[in-house]
Structures are given as structure tokens and as C-alpha cells.
Design an enzyme around this catalytic site. Structure first.
Site, PDB file in Angstrom:
ATOM      1  N   PHE A 121       0.867  -1.182   0.000  1.00 32.63           N
ATOM      2  CA  PHE A 121       0.000   0.000   0.000  1.00 32.63           C
ATOM      3  C   PHE A 121       0.898   1.225   0.000  1.00 32.63           C
ATOM      4  CE2 PHE A 121      -2.327   3.552   1.717  1.00 32.63           C
ATOM      5  CZ  PHE A 121      -3.492   3.508   0.957  1.00 32.63           C
ATOM      6  N   ASP A 126       9.601   2.912   1.756  1.00 31.77           N
ATOM      7  CA  ASP A 126       8.407   3.696   2.057  1.00 31.77           C
ATOM      8  C   ASP A 126       8.126   3.573   3.551  1.00 31.77           C
ATOM      9  OD1 ASP A 126       5.886   4.712   2.501  1.00 31.77           O
ATOM     10  OD2 ASP A 126       4.970   3.783   0.744  1.00 31.77           O
ATOM     11  N   LYS A 182       2.758  11.411   6.800  1.00 29.21           N
ATOM     12  CA  LYS A 182       1.904  11.219   7.973  1.00 29.21           C
ATOM     13  C   LYS A 182       2.438  11.941   9.204  1.00 29.21           C
ATOM     14  CE  LYS A 182      -0.354   7.010   6.318  1.00 29.21           C
ATOM     15  NZ  LYS A 182      -1.594   7.669   5.894  1.00 29.21           N
TER      16      LYS A 182
END
Length: 408
Positions: A147, A232, A261
Site C-alpha cells: 500500500f 516507504d 503522515k
């Protein structure tokens, strides 16, 4: 005439969203109005322990005072210039973020998906300018069940049909191999490979932690084969796993690091690509950009986030409280929990399907004052703010035990 928002109930507000908001989310039926630390409160005043923390965007809790102060101070001075001009906050942000991560240069962006897209562009440019891959032939190897975001390019290499179906045609140039499989990765990497792009821990897939040595193997393979290693760490980074970065559990330094984030402190969207100088240096003026990327407000908040991490306090908390989390989940194994994977303050918990789906378990926990979110099937994820206390964590685990017992 509609009533003012403060006078509308949770049910009113949920109903009001239906005709005017796109239906691309299926949130739990709770309407948050206030928050502090690890706790949120709905419009009726009911309190909930937030065990999701905005998918790690709220690593430092809701409304952390140091982050709020940085934002307030900057709001009084300057919020946006665009990158047409310099601003007085960006240099410090880039200097300190590069030092924190052990890399050289920073490309500031806004969202996590933008960081991934930017990392892909940097890797392709490097492949053409430095590695000598023929124009238009660069490939990037990714892992199944990944993801990395929701843009059309990113869903092109997703294996989640919910994310892909109906959004083609898809962007070419990606090879998908099984996660945690070095032999498959070895076979997929060839002379056209610009980079290997992976999550050190796959969050959306259920907090999937690779075997010890996998990340080291990826690092060794990419060096030997002459391609880049892009990590990531948008969910796994910035303290979540008990280290600043999840790759540090194997003492690995990637060529390119993707962050987001938590970098915005739960206040503003902030993301970044951080890379070695010889990689990031391929970008020239006009080849990539963002109006809001590196804006003064984002840089001020991002610098305050880095300052919190420089102390090591939050990494230590995640590591120490991770023991509490693992011990609590281990006690539930065989009592409604069929298995779990945890690192630091991050866990994917597999609930016995006979007791309900992940969504159903999440709704039952919500009614007991605990907010979590399901991933797939009967798996829920736990990712509380790193400011959570041991007592709060034990209370949440006790509530999970109660809910599983009632379901049984």
C-alpha cells in the site's frame, strides 16, 4: 434551514454527509469534535481512546503542545510563499530531517502519495541519467500486497482489486514480486531496474513484518545489481516501531526514503523524499515541484516534529510500550486472537473469524470507548499515539479481551 454544526447530533451529522460527500470511505459511526493526547471526544461528549492515531499521522498524539506552539507562532508570521521564493523556515527543516535520517537531500511535498510519486520520478530520472537505462524502459520492482497510496500510477502496481478495479488504464513500468521473498526479487531485477520500492513493514496488509535479514538482503541485492532501494516509511517511520525508521531494526540505510503522515504532527500535511545527494541531484529546476511543498507553516511544524524525535524519547516509549502491547496480545492468543504481528506500538491482530469480521470487532470496541480500524477479513490494527500510557494500553487490551469474550 439546517441547524449549526454544534447543535447537531452524531446521527444528524452522519446523515448530512450522505448526499454531499463522496462515498469513498466507510468510517466507524463516531463523530469526533475534540481531542487531546491519546483521547478524542464526540459531539455528545463521549470519550474514546484513539488506538489508530490517524494511521500513524498522530504519532505524537492529538494537539501536542510543542507542535501547536510551532504552528501558532508560524501562523502569526508567514504561511505560504510557494517555491518561487525562498522562505526562512525551509533550510532548517531540510538540514535537520537529513541529519535525522542519515541522508543528504530533501524534496519536500505534502501527502504520502505525493512522496511516493516523487520518489518514482527521481528513481526513473536517475536510471536514465546515471545508470544509462534507455529512455522509456526503466522499471521499478514492488511487493505484492503493498500500500503506497491511491493515485492512478500507484494503484497500477497494487494487488488490491478494490483499489484498482475501474481505474485503468494503468501505468506501465512496474514488476510485482511476493513480499519477503529475496529469490523472487533477485529474479525480477534486471538491467532496466531503476529501483526496488518496498515498505519495511506492510501496514495496510495487516502489519506484515518480514523475516530477519530480508531488509539487509534487499539492500545487498540492490547494491550488487546497481539499482536503488526506496523504503516507504510513511506509516512505519518516525518512531512508530521503536526506532526512528523501521529499516534501523536491521541497520539498513536506503538510497531513497519516503516520509509523510507523522511528519506533519497531525496538524498539516507534510511529506518528503529524502535521498543520497547523487540520487536527488538528478532533479533540475522545473522538472518537479509543488506550490505548497515546503511551505513555511509545514516546515515549521516538520522541524518541531524532528526536534521531538531528536531526543529519542518517543522511540524509547514505542519500544518499551511495545513490550506491554505484545505481552497483552500474547495473553489473548487462543482466547479470540488467532495470531498477531507487532513491532513497537504497531500491531496487526487476527481475530477468530467465528467471532466476527474486523469491522464488527471495531464497532464493538467503539461502543466500549476504544477506536481501532480493521484491515482485511478479521484483522484489526492497533497503532496508538506514542504518548499513550502503559495503563491506557492495558485498559484497551482489557477491553479487547472483554469484547472477544462477549462475542464468543
Amino acid at each position: 434551514m439546517t441547524a449549526p454544526a454544534h447543535a447537531r447530533t452524531s446521527a444528524d451529522l452522519i446523515r448530512a454527509e450522505e448526499p454531499v460527500l463522496a462515498h469513498n470511505y466507510h468510517p466507524l459511526p463516531v463523530v469526533v469534535a475534540r481531542a487531546e493526547g491519546a483521547w478524542v471526544e464526540d459531539v455528545e461528549g463521549r470519550r474514546y481512546l484513539d488506538m489508530l492515531a490517524g494511521y500513524s499521522a498522530l504519532n505524537f498524539g492529538h494537539r501536542h503542545p510543542a507542535l501547536l506552539q510551532a504552528a501558532h507562532d508560524q501562523l502569526d508570521r508567514l504561511t505560504l510563499t510557494s517555491r518561487a521564493f525562498h522562505n526562512d523556515r525551509l533550510a532548517e527543516f531540510a538540514e535537520r530531517l537529513a541529519a535525522l535520517t542519515g541522508l543528504d537531500m530533501v524534496l519536500p511535498m505534502n501527502t504520502g502519495a505525493e512522496a511516493v510519486e516523487s520518489g518514482i520520478k527521481v528513481a526513473r530520472k536517475w536510471a536514465y541519467d546515471v545508470k544509462g537505462v534507455p529512455e522509456g524502459q526503466a522499471t521499478i520492482v514492488v511487493a505484492a500486497d503493498n500500500f503506497h497510496g491511491r493515485t492512478t500510477t500507484i494503484v497500477s502496481f497494487s494487488t488490491d482489486e478494490t483499489a484498482r478495479a475501474g481505474f485503468g488504464p494503468f501505468t506501465p513500468g512496474f514488476k510485482i514480486v511476493p513480499y519477503n521473498d529475496l529469490a523472487a526479487l533477485e529474479e525480477a531485477v534486471d538491467e532496466t531496474t531503476a529501483a526496488v520500492l518496498i515498505e519495511p513493514i506492510q501496514g495496510e496488509a495487516g502489519v506484515i513484518i518480514p523475516d530477519e535479514g530480508y531488509l539487509t538482503g534487499v539492500r545487498e541485492l540492490t547494491r550488487r545489481k546497481g539499482c536503488l532501494f526506496i523504503a516507504d516509511e510513511i506509516q512505519s517511520g518516525l518512531g512508530r516501531t521503536g526506532r526512528t525508521l523501521a529499516v534501523e531494526h536491521e541497520s539498513v540505510v536506503p538510497d531513497v526514503l519516503l516520509l509523510g503522515k507523522a511528519l506533519g504532527g497531525g496538524i498539516v500535511p507534510v511529506s518528503a523524499v529524502v535521498a543520497r545527494r547523487e540520487v536527488m541531484g538528478v532533479l533540475g529546476p522545473g522538472e518537479h515541484g509543488s506550490t505548497f511543498g515546503g511551505n513555511p507553516l509545514a516546515a515549521a511544524v516538520g522541524t518541531a516534529v524532528v526536534e521531538l524525535l531528536e531526543t529519542g524519547e518517543f522511540q524509547r516509549r514505542a519500544d518499551e510500550l511495545g513490550t506491554v502491547l505484545r505481552e497483552g496480545l500474547e495473553a489473548l492468543r487462543g482466547h479470540g486472537v488467532t495470531g498477531f504481528r507487532a513491532r513497537g506500538l504497531w500491531a496487526g491482530v487476527d481475530v477468530d473469524p467465528a467471532l466476527g469480521t474486523g469491522r464488527e470487532i471495531s464497532e464493538r470496541l467503539m461502543r466500549e470507548g476504544i477506536l481501532v480500524k480493521d484491515t482485511h477479513g478479521s484483522t484489526i490494527r492497533l497503532a496508538p499515539p506514542l504518548t499513550v500510557t502503559a495503563d491506557e494500553l492495558r485498559s484497551a487490551l482489557g477491553t479487547l479481551e472483554k469484547v472477544l469474550g462477549q462475542a464468543g
